[in-house]
Design an enzyme around this catalytic site. Structure first.
Site, short mmCIF file in Angstrom:
data_model
loop_
_atom_site.label_atom_id
_atom_site.label_comp_id
_atom_site.label_asym_id
_atom_site.label_seq_id
_atom_site.Cartn_x
_atom_site.Cartn_y
_atom_site.Cartn_z
N GLU A 199 0.77 -1.23 0.12
CA GLU A 199 0.17 0.09 -0.11
C GLU A 199 1.01 1.37 0.02
O GLU A 199 0.54 2.10 1.14
CB GLU A 199 -1.00 0.10 1.12
N GLU A 345 -5.42 -7.62 -0.85
CA GLU A 345 -6.29 -7.38 0.20
C GLU A 345 -7.67 -6.74 -0.03
O GLU A 345 -8.03 -6.29 -0.69
CB GLU A 345 -5.64 -6.27 1.31
#
Length: 637
Positions: A199, A345
């Site tokens: 991320e 995710e």
């Protein structure tokens, strides 16, 4: 982006994908001896060219301050791993920190926060040895592993930092950490994928931030993922390289120097989830040179319970999300066959917000329809904004959430498919999984049914150097040929009957036992429930005892428990001692029918004397969770 104009077109595309992934092409060659993967267009294939589907889950903890999987304070690593494999998880994404990799590189290991009573197989292991042990379990149960650098520092909130450098950890440190871990496991085809950085995110007015273009600027994640990927592949050219997206991308006519204006008033950037913006791939694709066939892009996506994005604030369904969010941010990469996608995710809580449930079902259906690879977030019940596949006891599965996930796990003829060519998903005796070799050969043992799990494992006579065990017989469709007895993770005997005496043990020491049944075809049952028994302290007339804890009541922040102490010896004992293991976050506040010193309980004056086979009880009130207090051993005197 390829636009879906009709439902018929969508169903046709789905049928094509499912026919390929679920039915699959005939094997193009004999099953490879190793399990390395590579890319062909938007597919991931094995070394023989057979298409595979990576469908798994995340298990965090190594990235955090604990520097080890979370949950091992109460759950058993072998049981958790086996349950994942039995339920169809064929790859596990393991978040880790650059800081921990650098510590391991420097030979700096640490004793982790692990309940060794619940995990006797981990006794004496440092955190790197625990990591290696998990890889051994994955090999045993047919699962593969993806390593994910989740944060620069070992920090429970480290993922909040937007970039790959922080404090004393530089970008070069980041590269060298990747090189070290790649070199360590370059010959281990259990580790098949490397997710370069979790991320990367940030916006122009909140530096540092990650951008995506074709410069070599320090904050350009495309360049960093490319560089890290090439340095990894120089060591192991067969491992998959995953590049996540960023958070924002300039709109047409804007640049990375444009101000970060209010997106609702005068938007200069396209916004989405951290790691979810891969718009830049269209103009600035990652170039891994000669190893381009190892590249996979990996966006993340979440629902409104994580953050109420603008697209959740109006009517939405799968098709509108494809047009508004998924298509322009990352699905076009799959549709244009630029590279495969693995959604690293996705997940969340169910039953709290109808929109959340609708989003999760829509993304699950997209994954299935398009055959997208995925690792669900998360196994851990202690993920604050999503919850986990496991409940708070680290044993029970959230069946509602698992039911939603299950269609997105690779299955063939009702069996879960391993990414290992030789080992079934679930292990050699699995009845729920098959190996990749079986998937593409269409063959397998004639008898694939494992015996039932042995039950009723108990300890009989106990001395200072031996423990006698017995259990109930298992059943089998053909016949049980024997039983494997395990002390911890070590098989100590294979016997034809339903009893065994383990000898040569150390006095006053707790041991954990399980038993598996085997049939003549080599099918092995799952392990029995674990039994903990302690040898006596030695000397004339010494006897053993067992202690069994059960929670009798619980409430928010506390619980009441009762422990039954039983004399397992053939002679009377004058007193007993029970050692309890108390995990962080739990505590014993009051206790009766015994004396508490630290985490050790000794008998009260009225209940110390126990005849052979006699028992007594003591109780206590605790704070935290009941699963945080377990029995570590019992000694009679």
């Amino acid at each position: 982006m390829k636009v879906r104009s009709t439902a018929a077109a969508l169903l046709a595309a789905a049928a094509t994908v499912l026919a390929t992934v679920s039915a699959g092409p005939a094997a193009t060659a004999a099953a490879p001896e190793q399990d390395w993967l590579h890319v062909e267009g938007n597919r991931i294939v094995d070394e023989a060219g057979n298409q595979v589907w990576l469908t798994g889950a995340n298990w965090f903890g190594f990235n955090a301050t604990e520097r080890v999987f979370h949950g091992l304070w109460s759950g058993n690593i072998t049981e958790i791993s086996k349950a994942m494999a039995d339920r169809g998880i064929n790859i596990v994404r393991i978040p880790i920190s650059t800081q921990l990799l650098l510590e391991w590189k420097a030979g700096q290991t640490a004793t982790p926060n692990v309940n060794t009573y619940a995990n006797p197989e981990l006794a004496g292991k440092n955190n790197l040895q625990v990591f290696d042990y998990f890889l051994e379990l994955c090999e045993r149960f047919g699962m593969k592993v993806m390593i994910d650098v989740h944060s620069a520092e070992a920090d429970n909130s480290g993922h909040i930092h937007p970039v790959w450098w922080k404090g004393s950890i530089t970008t070069e440190d980041f590269y060298q950490a990747w090189e070290w871990v790649t070199a360590r496991y370059k010959d281990n085809d259990t580790v098949v994928a490397m997710d370069v950085k979790n991320e990367p995110h940030g916006t122009p007015t909140q530096p540092p931030r990650a951008k995506w273009d074709s410069t070599t600027d320090a904050d350009n994640f495309k360049h960093v993922c490319e560089t890290a990927g090439k340095r990894i592949l120089a060591i192991n050219p067969k491992v998959l390289i995953l590049c996540e997206g960023v958070e924002v991308y300039p709109r047409p006519g804007e640049t990375w120097s444009s101000p970060n204006t209010d997106p609702d008033l005068s938007p200069n950037y396209f916004y989405t989830w951290w790691g979810g913006n891969l718009r830049g791939v269209a103009e600035h694709p990652v170039n891994l040179g000669a190893n381009q066939d190892q590249l996979v892009y990996s966006p993340h996506d979440y629902g409104p319970l994580v953050f109420d994005q603008p697209w959740f604030q109006k009517p939405f369904d799968k098709e509108s999300l494809i047009v508004d969010v998924w298509g322009p941010n990352w699905l076009y990469i799959h549709e244009q066959e630029i590279a495969p996608l693995l959604i690293g995710e996705w997940g969340g809580r169910l039953g709290q917000d109808e929109r959340q449930d609708r989003w999760m079902t829509a993304l699950r259906d997209l994954i299935v329809d398009e055959g997208l690879h995925q690792t669900f977030w998360v196994l851990n019940p202690n993920s604050g904004d999503t919850g986990g596949l496991l409940l708070d006891d680290w044993r029970t599965w959230d069946e509602q959430k698992y039911a939603l996930l299950k269609p997105a796990l690779w299955q063939h003829n009702g069996k879960f498919v391993s990414l290992d060519h030789q080992v079934r998903l679930g292990g050699a005796g699995s009845t729920t999984g098959i190996s990749l070799g079986e998937r593409y050969s269409g063959s397998g043992p004639v008898d694939t049914t494992a015996p039932s799990v042995p039950s009723g494992l108990t300890a009989g006579a106990v001395t200072s150097s031996s423990i006698s065990l017995s259990w109930n017989a298992s059943t089998d469709n053909v016949g049980v040929s024997g039983y494997e007895v395990y002390r911890g993770t070590t098989r100590v005997a294979t016997v034809a009957g339903t009893s065994y005496t383990d000898s040569g043990l150390t006095a006053n020491t707790a041991y954990s036992y399980t038993v598996r049944a085997r049939d003549a075809a080599g099918n092995v049952s799952a392990a029995s429930a674990a039994l903990s028994a302690r040898t006596s302290s030695g000397g004339s007339g010494s006897s053993g005892c067992t202690a069994t804890l059960r929670a009798v009541n619980s409430w928010q922040g506390g619980f009441q428990a009762e422990v039954t102490v039983a004399n397992t010896g053939a002679t009377a004992i004058r007193g007993w001692t029970v050692d309890l293991a108390v995990a962080s976050g739990s505590a014993i506040s009051s206790l009766w029918n015994g004396t508490l010193t630290g985490s050790r309980v000794t008998n009260a004056a009225h209940n110390g004397a126990l005849g052979a086979s006699a028992s007594t009880t003591f109780g206590f009130v605790g704070t935290g969770q009941a699963a945080g207090v377990t029995v570590a051993g019992c000694t009679g005197s």
